[in-house]
Design a protein around this motif. Structure first.
Motif, PDB file in Angstrom:
ATOM      1  N   VAL A 287       0.820  -1.214   0.000  1.00 42.71           N
ATOM      2  CA  VAL A 287       0.000   0.000   0.000  1.00 42.71           C
ATOM      3  C   VAL A 287       0.854   1.264   0.000  1.00 42.71           C
ATOM      4  O   VAL A 287       0.551   2.244  -0.689  1.00 42.71           O
ATOM      5  N   ASP A 288       1.945   1.245   0.753  1.00 45.21           N
ATOM      6  CA  ASP A 288       2.761   2.451   0.942  1.00 45.21           C
ATOM      7  C   ASP A 288       3.341   2.975  -0.366  1.00 45.21           C
ATOM      8  O   ASP A 288       3.632   4.161  -0.487  1.00 45.21           O
ATOM      9  N   LYS A 289       3.500   2.124  -1.358  1.00 42.89           N
ATOM     10  CA  LYS A 289       4.043   2.577  -2.642  1.00 42.89           C
ATOM     11  C   LYS A 289       3.079   3.483  -3.388  1.00 42.89           C
ATOM     12  O   LYS A 289       3.488   4.273  -4.240  1.00 42.89           O
ATOM     13  N   TRP A 290       1.787   3.355  -3.099  1.00 39.61           N
ATOM     14  CA  TRP A 290       0.784   4.148  -3.814  1.00 39.61           C
ATOM     15  C   TRP A 290       0.132   5.206  -2.923  1.00 39.61           C
ATOM     16  O   TRP A 290      -0.194   6.291  -3.376  1.00 39.61           O
ATOM     17  N   VAL A 291      -0.079   4.864  -1.673  1.00 41.12           N
ATOM     18  CA  VAL A 291      -0.644   5.810  -0.707  1.00 41.12           C
ATOM     19  C   VAL A 291       0.281   5.812   0.507  1.00 41.12           C
ATOM     20  O   VAL A 291       0.286   4.838   1.273  1.00 41.12           O
TER      21      VAL A 291
ATOM     22  N   CYS B  98      -7.145   5.751   8.003  1.00 38.91           N
ATOM     23  CA  CYS B  98      -8.115   5.244   7.039  1.00 38.91           C
ATOM     24  C   CYS B  98      -8.370   3.794   7.424  1.00 38.91           C
ATOM     25  O   CYS B  98      -7.443   2.968   7.408  1.00 38.91           O
ATOM     26  N   ASN B  99      -9.608   3.470   7.798  1.00 47.18           N
ATOM     27  CA  ASN B  99      -9.967   2.144   8.275  1.00 47.18           C
ATOM     28  C   ASN B  99     -10.873   1.442   7.257  1.00 47.18           C
ATOM     29  O   ASN B  99     -11.912   1.982   6.869  1.00 47.18           O
ATOM     30  N   LEU B 100     -10.466   0.265   6.833  1.00 46.14           N
ATOM     31  CA  LEU B 100     -11.281  -0.569   5.959  1.00 46.14           C
ATOM     32  C   LEU B 100     -11.895  -1.671   6.813  1.00 46.14           C
ATOM     33  O   LEU B 100     -11.189  -2.351   7.553  1.00 46.14           O
ATOM     34  N   VAL B 101     -13.225  -1.838   6.716  1.00 46.03           N
ATOM     35  CA  VAL B 101     -13.934  -2.750   7.626  1.00 46.03           C
ATOM     36  C   VAL B 101     -14.862  -3.661   6.839  1.00 46.03           C
ATOM     37  O   VAL B 101     -15.595  -3.214   5.962  1.00 46.03           O
ATOM     38  N   SER B 102     -14.839  -4.962   7.166  1.00 48.38           N
ATOM     39  CA  SER B 102     -15.788  -5.912   6.586  1.00 48.38           C
ATOM     40  C   SER B 102     -16.520  -6.624   7.710  1.00 48.38           C
ATOM     41  O   SER B 102     -16.071  -6.646   8.857  1.00 48.38           O
ATOM     42  N   ARG B 103     -17.649  -7.220   7.361  1.00 48.40           N
ATOM     43  CA  ARG B 103     -18.487  -7.885   8.370  1.00 48.40           C
ATOM     44  C   ARG B 103     -18.691  -9.347   8.023  1.00 48.40           C
ATOM     45  O   ARG B 103     -18.970  -9.713   6.876  1.00 48.40           O
TER      46      ARG B 103
ATOM     47  N   LEU C 153      -8.289   8.073  -0.904  1.00 50.09           N
ATOM     48  CA  LEU C 153      -9.372   7.316  -0.282  1.00 50.09           C
ATOM     49  C   LEU C 153     -10.107   6.473  -1.316  1.00 50.09           C
ATOM     50  O   LEU C 153     -10.485   5.322  -1.050  1.00 50.09           O
ATOM     51  N   SER C 154     -10.326   7.034  -2.505  1.00 47.59           N
ATOM     52  CA  SER C 154     -10.987   6.293  -3.577  1.00 47.59           C
ATOM     53  C   SER C 154     -10.139   5.092  -3.995  1.00 47.59           C
ATOM     54  O   SER C 154     -10.664   3.989  -4.229  1.00 47.59           O
ATOM     55  N   PHE C 155      -8.829   5.285  -4.069  1.00 45.92           N
ATOM     56  CA  PHE C 155      -7.919   4.203  -4.429  1.00 45.92           C
ATOM     57  C   PHE C 155      -7.964   3.091  -3.382  1.00 45.92           C
ATOM     58  O   PHE C 155      -8.035   1.902  -3.711  1.00 45.92           O
ATOM     59  N   LEU C 156      -7.924   3.471  -2.098  1.00 45.68           N
ATOM     60  CA  LEU C 156      -7.962   2.477  -1.026  1.00 45.68           C
ATOM     61  C   LEU C 156      -9.298   1.744  -0.999  1.00 45.68           C
ATOM     62  O   LEU C 156      -9.354   0.544  -0.707  1.00 45.68           O
ATOM     63  N   LYS C 157     -10.375   2.459  -1.292  1.00 47.81           N
ATOM     64  CA  LYS C 157     -11.689   1.816  -1.354  1.00 47.81           C
ATOM     65  C   LYS C 157     -11.718   0.759  -2.444  1.00 47.81           C
ATOM     66  O   LYS C 157     -12.237  -0.351  -2.257  1.00 47.81           O
ATOM     67  N   CYS C 158     -11.140   1.083  -3.603  1.00 49.37           N
ATOM     68  CA  CYS C 158     -11.067   0.119  -4.701  1.00 49.37           C
ATOM     69  C   CYS C 158     -10.201  -1.074  -4.304  1.00 49.37           C
ATOM     70  O   CYS C 158     -10.573  -2.230  -4.539  1.00 49.37           O
TER      71      CYS C 158
ATOM     72  N   THR D 173     -10.041  -6.331  -2.652  1.00 46.85           N
ATOM     73  CA  THR D 173      -9.103  -7.447  -2.554  1.00 46.85           C
ATOM     74  C   THR D 173      -8.554  -7.597  -1.145  1.00 46.85           C
ATOM     75  O   THR D 173      -8.437  -8.706  -0.622  1.00 46.85           O
ATOM     76  N   LEU D 174      -8.224  -6.472  -0.500  1.00 45.77           N
ATOM     77  CA  LEU D 174      -7.580  -6.535   0.805  1.00 45.77           C
ATOM     78  C   LEU D 174      -8.490  -7.105   1.889  1.00 45.77           C
ATOM     79  O   LEU D 174      -8.039  -7.878   2.745  1.00 45.77           O
ATOM     80  N   LEU D 175      -9.764  -6.735   1.892  1.00 46.38           N
ATOM     81  CA  LEU D 175     -10.648  -7.200   2.964  1.00 46.38           C
ATOM     82  C   LEU D 175     -10.905  -8.713   2.913  1.00 46.38           C
ATOM     83  O   LEU D 175     -10.849  -9.381   3.954  1.00 46.38           O
ATOM     84  N   PRO D 176     -11.187  -9.307   1.737  1.00 43.64           N
ATOM     85  CA  PRO D 176     -11.301 -10.770   1.709  1.00 43.64           C
ATOM     86  C   PRO D 176     -10.011 -11.464   2.148  1.00 43.64           C
ATOM     87  O   PRO D 176     -10.055 -12.509   2.801  1.00 43.64           O
TER      88      PRO D 176
END
Length: 264
Positions: free
Chosen positions: A39-43, A122-127, A151-156, A160-163
């Motif tokens: 992630v750090d390479k892009w954000v 920035c927190n990404l959350v799945s249920r 934020l849009s990039f991380l959301k996209c 992949t990251l959350l699964p």
């Protein structure tokens, strides 16, 4: 490098090699560090925390929070400093009634006594039932907060990251974390092979032997030159096998292959 160009580069070989390393490190101690590196390479971020929350949704409270990995600056802070107090945690209210994956941004609070809350987040959350898998990215308060484009990039990327995070949490629940050694690495690779073939069977998709070798090689962190050397073919042949496999799987490029593998 601009973020627009970086997003395009997520279809490139370097990004996919790093994604393959992240996939293959699910369930072990390198998972958080590999995610930070990717992630750090892009954000730009300086820290990532991975946690699994268990909630009592009837009484709107947290039953347990497990820290499943941390990498970057200040990663060695005691767990109590990261997770306490639970009852007034700013993520809790938004996570209690969530249905779909969330991206929750939190601005830095300079006067906070909590080390994590003094950074931009920035927190990404799945249920999954009463569990929440949380990926928390941090940036120092001395830098600007996350931009809308970031934020849009991380959301996209969260597709992949959350699964992957959910799989990481599941693997840690199933068995104690083993030390990384050659035998353990071979076991992980064989597990990925079994899961790969299982997903192919469930999808009723037939790939040629070469297409399977290329997909598995990329998914376990191999690069195009490495796979080409192993199979004694040209780099362009590996790209051709990948394109054929991607077309059969109904995905686009290497990022799409990673999403298919984790069920995103």
């Amino acid at each position: 490098m601009s973020l627009t160009r970086s997003i395009g580069d997520t279809q490139g070989p370097h990004f996919f090699a790093e994604m393959g390393e992240l996939i293959s490190s699910s369930g072990n101690e390198h998972f958080a560090a590999n995610m930070l590196h990717l992630v750090d390479k892009w954000v730009p971020i300086h820290l990532v925390d991975l946690s699994e929350w268990t909630l009592d949704e009837l009484s709107d409270r947290v039953l347990d929070i497990k820290l499943l990995g941390s990498a970057g600056l200040n990663k060695d802070l005691p767990v109590a400093q990261i997770l306490h107090p639970l009852g007034d945690h700013p993520l809790l209210r938004q996570m209690l009634r969530m249905q779909d994956p969330l991206l929750i941004q939190m601005k830095a609070k300079a006067d906070s006594a909590h080390p994590r809350r003094s950074s931009h987040q920035c927190n990404l959350v799945s249920r999954q039932g009463n569990r929440r898998c949380v990926i928390s990215f941090y940036r120092p308060a001395t830098q600007r907060g996350f931009s809308l484009a970031q934020l849009s990039f991380l959301k996209c990327l969260s597709d992949t990251l959350l699964p992957l995070m959910e799989r990481h949490a599941q693997l840690l629940r199933q068995a104690p974390q083993a030390e990384t050694d050659p035998a353990h690495t071979l076991l992980e690779q064989s597990q990925w092979q079994r899961e790969f073939y299982k997903r192919l069977s469930l999808s009723d998709i037939t790939l040629s032997a070469r297409e399977q070798e290329v997909c598995l090689g990329l998914l376990t962190g191999g690069t195009v030159p490495q796979i080409a050397e192993k199979l004694s073919v040209k780099n362009s042949s590996i790209e051709t096998y990948l394109k054929r496999a991607a077309a059969k799987l109904g995905v686009s490029g290497r990022h799409g292959l990673a999403k298919w593998m984790v069920g995103a």
